[in-house]
Enzyme design. Structure first.
Site, PDB file in Angstrom:
ATOM      1  N   GLY A  54      -4.705   6.406  -8.931  1.00 49.84           N
ATOM      2  CA  GLY A  54      -5.607   5.648  -9.794  1.00 49.84           C
ATOM      3  C   GLY A  54      -7.048   5.902  -9.403  1.00 49.84           C
ATOM      4  O   GLY A  54      -7.343   6.214  -8.244  1.00 49.84           O
ATOM      5  N   SER A  55      -7.963   5.785 -10.357  1.00 52.19           N
ATOM      6  CA  SER A  55      -9.383   5.903 -10.028  1.00 52.19           C
ATOM      7  C   SER A  55      -9.867   4.590  -9.407  1.00 52.19           C
ATOM      8  O   SER A  55      -9.127   3.614  -9.351  1.00 52.19           O
ATOM      9  CB  SER A  55     -10.180   6.239 -11.284  1.00 52.19           C
ATOM     10  OG  SER A  55      -9.863   7.538 -11.705  1.00 52.19           O
ATOM     11  N   GLY A  56     -11.097   4.603  -8.932  1.00 52.63           N
ATOM     12  CA  GLY A  56     -11.654   3.411  -8.307  1.00 52.63           C
ATOM     13  C   GLY A  56     -11.671   3.483  -6.793  1.00 52.63           C
ATOM     14  O   GLY A  56     -12.129   2.560  -6.134  1.00 52.63           O
ATOM     15  N   HIS A  57     -11.162   4.602  -6.242  1.00 54.96           N
ATOM     16  CA  HIS A  57     -11.169   4.784  -4.786  1.00 54.96           C
ATOM     17  C   HIS A  57     -12.149   5.883  -4.373  1.00 54.96           C
ATOM     18  O   HIS A  57     -12.068   6.386  -3.254  1.00 54.96           O
ATOM     19  CB  HIS A  57      -9.774   5.179  -4.289  1.00 54.96           C
ATOM     20  CG  HIS A  57      -8.689   4.247  -4.703  1.00 54.96           C
ATOM     21  ND1 HIS A  57      -8.693   2.925  -4.353  1.00 54.96           N
ATOM     22  CD2 HIS A  57      -7.573   4.433  -5.455  1.00 54.96           C
ATOM     23  CE1 HIS A  57      -7.612   2.339  -4.862  1.00 54.96           C
ATOM     24  NE2 HIS A  57      -6.919   3.230  -5.531  1.00 54.96           N
ATOM     25  N   LYS A 105       0.221   8.865  -2.416  1.00 55.81           N
ATOM     26  CA  LYS A 105       0.211   7.589  -1.702  1.00 55.81           C
ATOM     27  C   LYS A 105       1.458   6.801  -2.124  1.00 55.81           C
ATOM     28  O   LYS A 105       1.865   6.854  -3.281  1.00 55.81           O
ATOM     29  CB  LYS A 105      -1.071   6.807  -2.033  1.00 55.81           C
ATOM     30  CG  LYS A 105      -2.342   7.591  -1.704  1.00 55.81           C
ATOM     31  CD  LYS A 105      -3.611   6.757  -1.688  1.00 55.81           C
ATOM     32  CE  LYS A 105      -4.047   6.227  -3.027  1.00 55.81           C
ATOM     33  NZ  LYS A 105      -4.259   7.243  -4.085  1.00 55.81           N
ATOM     34  N   ASP A 110       2.690   5.905  -8.538  1.00 52.51           N
ATOM     35  CA  ASP A 110       2.297   7.268  -8.181  1.00 52.51           C
ATOM     36  C   ASP A 110       3.532   8.138  -7.986  1.00 52.51           C
ATOM     37  O   ASP A 110       3.602   9.262  -8.472  1.00 52.51           O
ATOM     38  CB  ASP A 110       1.437   7.252  -6.910  1.00 52.51           C
ATOM     39  CG  ASP A 110       0.093   6.590  -7.149  1.00 52.51           C
ATOM     40  OD1 ASP A 110      -0.799   7.268  -7.697  1.00 52.51           O
ATOM     41  OD2 ASP A 110      -0.051   5.398  -6.851  1.00 52.51           O
ATOM     42  N   HIS A 216      -6.300  -1.890  -3.557  1.00 54.54           N
ATOM     43  CA  HIS A 216      -6.477  -2.327  -4.944  1.00 54.54           C
ATOM     44  C   HIS A 216      -6.776  -3.813  -4.971  1.00 54.54           C
ATOM     45  O   HIS A 216      -6.628  -4.466  -5.993  1.00 54.54           O
ATOM     46  CB  HIS A 216      -5.221  -2.070  -5.768  1.00 54.54           C
ATOM     47  CG  HIS A 216      -4.702  -0.686  -5.660  1.00 54.54           C
ATOM     48  ND1 HIS A 216      -3.865  -0.300  -4.643  1.00 54.54           N
ATOM     49  CD2 HIS A 216      -4.909   0.410  -6.425  1.00 54.54           C
ATOM     50  CE1 HIS A 216      -3.579   0.996  -4.797  1.00 54.54           C
ATOM     51  NE2 HIS A 216      -4.195   1.440  -5.859  1.00 54.54           N
TER      52      HIS A 216
END
Ligand code: ADP
Ligand code: ADP
Ligand code: MG
Ligand code: MG
Ligand code: MG
Ligand code: MG
Lengths: 330, 206, 330, 206
Positions: A54-57, A105, A110, A216
């Site tokens: 996921g994006s945001g990391h 991960k 995922d 998250h």
């Protein structure tokens, strides 16, 4: 919600577009399906490393595409695993004769999407599942532990090994090994705010912290009253040590990772405290990384990751790397 | 069963999901990462865009294409799982069977594929706690003549399944990381699945 | 207050201690008086660059000490200019036969303390005053404009020139030139929290932003309702362009700087938007820097800095640099 | 004038500043960067630590050493300026003069040095709007026999000076960056200077 955004649905595309423009010498971006790949094909035949999530990391994972680390990264929507077509397209683009190594991960989403992507390709492939987060109990009957900031350590070291022309099997074994000798844990002071949600993921009191938080903003071990940097670090490091069981005189890499909203000043302070605690235990911090590498949007907080070093890991940690977010000896 | 029915069902699902947006969002914020509602809304929006393109295709093609669309646009656990469910369902459509027989066979196949994809089964605090009992009931009821009876039964089974996720620990999915802290919260995927099934059933209950 | 801290009065010392431990190959730290200096003496006789300022803007300035940039940095308390004895001690330590060049952001406190430090040394010295912030009216009768994120551009380029053995006068002239062709402006969504204060410096509504904010959370041009990324960037870039008056086809370096609390994802989105706006004006963004370089503790927000490039600036921007926070070609 | 007096004055100043901490903090947050209160508190704490070390030294030495301590521990504008003020004052002490003459001459010298250091003068919304009028009044009153009269007058002048900073724009210091937005706020350095002078005067007013 206070964010630099035009339309929430476009945030990922616009951000990838900016990323591409800012680093044309290092990476290129393919849109629909979205993936980031090296601007220059590797000079040698090598195993191709593909990660994603996921994006945001950010900078994870796109910021680690380039010589010495990843060949491609597949960014999903914010906090949502990418879709299988992204992995398929990335693999087809970067395959370089020696197979594909997926670095994933350990989250159901995922894993399933990477599996479905892998089903779609014909090349040899292996997967390294990173599960370094000791905040979570490990059990063979459940999903096990989360993959967090230790992922970039796996990406750096295996990326370096792949660059030497090592085989897919060798890379997979080494990655599993690095994962096994790496443990992480973090704490959050505030919640992140997912753009689509427009409000914080969790409520947290003015005096509280979430001990063992996920990247998250998932709940961790417990909610507790905020403590001093010494106390927090002690709690984290002792949990990590319990897991890693290092010998006296063990050399380690210590990575202090900011979740996005914590000033660098505090991260370096944590590094100081962590080093002192390890020193008392007879453990030598010979390598370091301090900064915001595996973030959780704007969350205030930080994590420690510790890797027990051996000659091979040390060599592949130190070796040249040339990515948007990590760059040395090149 | 035709493209029109299927899209009507999708529209009803979308309506129900949108109405319950806040609740679903909060469930995934409590024991997950908060994206579940956005994932399924994105999936429904993308699927609905296919209405005209798929209007003349057979049910198996419709399910397959919607499944693929969801696979390539949703992401996360629910994207993989719902895509697997729908693509699995598409495999068992038979022109020879009536709608209820078809649905029972298709759903069974889809749920089996979903279990495999998730490496999960009933009692692990996931959407499967709704999907599996519903699949079993459909198989039992596949020869029932009164469609309203079927709909009412399925609705009940789905709700029971959804509620059963509340007081258990999770052993699969993101909530499993929480251990005991997940107890007391309904699983978001179970809730969205139950709401979807509810929306379909309500069409047959006068 | 939610910070990783033991005693508020010790935060700077502990952070510097961690910084030293994390980067022993690049820098050393002297305590009381505090300054950061290069771990290795430069190989050539060169002008020694010393910068400094209040802490809380990390990685500025300590993160820019190393080959190709600064010779030393003097960190003050959070948001307070350092004291003259720090500059005196740093100068004595790093002087290398060709004089000292102080790089000072244009604030009364910094100027006065650097002046007092300069009065205490016998070496030749010059000072570059950086005043790139176009949020503030410029006037010869007042203090003029603030020095903000453009400072690191001056430090990078002049640092590179100094490395060639250029004279003090040459370096000073070049630094003034880079400053003159650099302009910056930022916007804040939230306030920073100074550790000693324990609460936010300013109140700001849930829908408001501070347009033209300073890097200490000082008020800017106006408080306004939050806008889209496109609108905000337009407002900032047009103010910068008005000041820089670039020609058509001008090549520029565009630096999108995060204030600390804004995710990288949004900074890259801003870069995308900024590049498009400049392109429409016929201005070519040929060089880029995106990230948290001149921060304001945990403030959410970002600034744009634009430098009009010429051959010499381009060369000294591109040249090798090896510091904790900026590293390339080495 | 001796070391004991001087430290008594410092202690009184510290008391007043601590009592008015919140107000001073807010003033610098409004038109500056919020550190002024911490700067002066740090300076006062460091200066007070010198009490025993300086107990047998002459006033000029005491002023000089306190000034140097402030110079090396405070930072910011106020560190440079107050250090300059004190070190300037130390230069004009004369054993031949009485306390008030000394104070007037010393303060004049200190303020002149401060003006130079800040490249500033009266009317620019800084601490000088307090320091300059106080210096001028002290010079005028240096032969006044009634010390209480002097104290009362100086107190008034300092307060007027402080208040005068409210409704003007700043042309020096950090507040100058604000243009018109600084109007309506008292300058933090003017307020802390006035409070300090107040604390000294109050010792002589019964
Ligand atoms: N391994 C699994 N098997 C079955 N269902 C699962 C599994 N993992 C997750 N789920 C379901 O997916 C839901 C979460 O979906 P979503 O939030 O969209 O994805 P993610 O968990 O990746 O963020 C959970 O509530 C659960 O019902
Ligand atoms: N150039 C100057 N001349 C005189 N006084 C000044 C000048 N610059 C700042 N000041 C004074 O210093 C005060 C601010 O002190 P402080 O907050 O400690 O330092 P900084 O402004 O560097 O953060 C202002 O309120 C003003 O009274
Ligand atoms: Mg998710
Ligand atoms: Mg989720
Ligand atoms: Mg200051
Ligand atoms: Mg101040």
């Amino acid at each position: 919600m206070k964010k630099f955004v035009n339309k929430v649905e476009e945030i990922l595309t616009e951000s990838l577009s900016g990323f591409q423009k800012a680093h044309p010498d290092i990476i290129k971006v393919n849109f629909s399906p979205d993936f980031i790949y090296r601007a220059k094909k590797p000079a040698v035949d090598k195993v191709s490393l593909i990660s994603g999530g996921g994006s945001g990391h950010e900078p994870l994972h796109g910021g680690f595409v380039g010589h010495g680390m990843l060949d491609a990264a597949c960014p999903g929507q914010v906090f949502s695993a990418p879709t299988p077509d992204q992995m398929e397209a990335a693999a087809s683009k970067v395959h370089n004769g020696k197979g594909i190594l997926f670095i994933v991960k350990n989250y159901s989403g995922d894993i399933m999407n990477f599996e479905m992507g892998a089903d779609m390709i014909d090349f040899d492939h292996e997967t390294i599942l990173v599960n370094d987060d000791v905040a979570v109990e490990d059990s063979t009957f459940t999903t096990g532990r989360r993959g967090v900031a230790g992922t970039m350590i796996v990406e750096k070291t295996v990326g370096s090994l792949a660059e030497t022309g090592a085989s897919l099997e060798e890379c997979k074994l080494f990655g599993d090994h690095v994962n096994n000798v790496t443990a992480s844990m973090g704490v959050a002071f505030t919640s992140c705010t997912v753009p689509a949600a427009g409000k914080p993921t969790f409520e947290i009191g003015a005096e509280e912290m979430e001990f063992g938080v996920g990247i998250h903003g998932e709940p961790g071990r417990k909610r507790e009253k905020i403590k001093t940097a010494n106390e927090i670090t002690n709690d984290i490091i002792s949990t990590i040590i319990e897991d890693l069981k290092p010998n006296k005189n063990q050399e380690v890499l210590m990575h202090v990772n900011g979740f996005g909203g914590t000033p660098l000043m505090e991260l370096y302070l944590l590094f100081d405290v962590g080093q002192k605690i390890l020193e008392k235990e007879g453990i030598k911090v010979s390598h370091s990384l301090v900064g915001n590498y595996t973030t959780s949007l704007d969350m205030a907080g930080a994590s420690f990751s510790i890797t027990k070093l051996d000659e091979k890991i040390t060599q592949h940690w130190e070796s040249a790397v040339h990515t948007a977010a990590l760059r040395w000896k090149i | 069963m035709d493209s029109e029915n299927i899209f009507l069902a999708l529209k009803n699902i979308k309506k129900t999901i949108d109405l319950n947006k806040d609740e679903i969002e909060k469930l995934d914020q409590a024991i997950g990462d908060g994206d579940h509602i956005f994932n399924i809304q994105r999936g429904l929006n993308e699927a609905l865009k296919l209405e005209h393109e798929l209007s003349n295709l057979s049910p198996e093609e419709v399910f397959k294409k919607i499944g693929m669309k969801i696979m390539t646009t949703v992401g996360g656990s629910s994207g993989a799982l719902f895509a697997t469910l729908l693509m699995g369902m598409s495999k068992k459509y038979s022109k020879e069977s009536n709608d209820l027989e078809n649905l029972a066979a298709m759903f069974y196949e889809g749920v089996e594929a979903t279990k495999k994809r998730g490496k999960a089964d009933i009692g692990e605090k996931t959407m499967l706690d709704v999907l599996i009992p519903v699949s079993l009931s459909l198989t039992e009821l596949k020869n029932e003549k009164n469609i309203q009876t079927v709909a009412e039964k399925i609705k009940m089974v789905a709700e029971e399944g959804m509620l059963s996720t509340k007081d258990i620990m999770a052993t699969k999915g993101r909530a499993s990381f929480l251990g005991e802290r997940a107890i007391g919260h309904i699983d978001p995927g179970a809730r969205s699945s139950q709401l979807a099934i509810n929306a379909i059933c309500d069409e047959y209950i006068k």
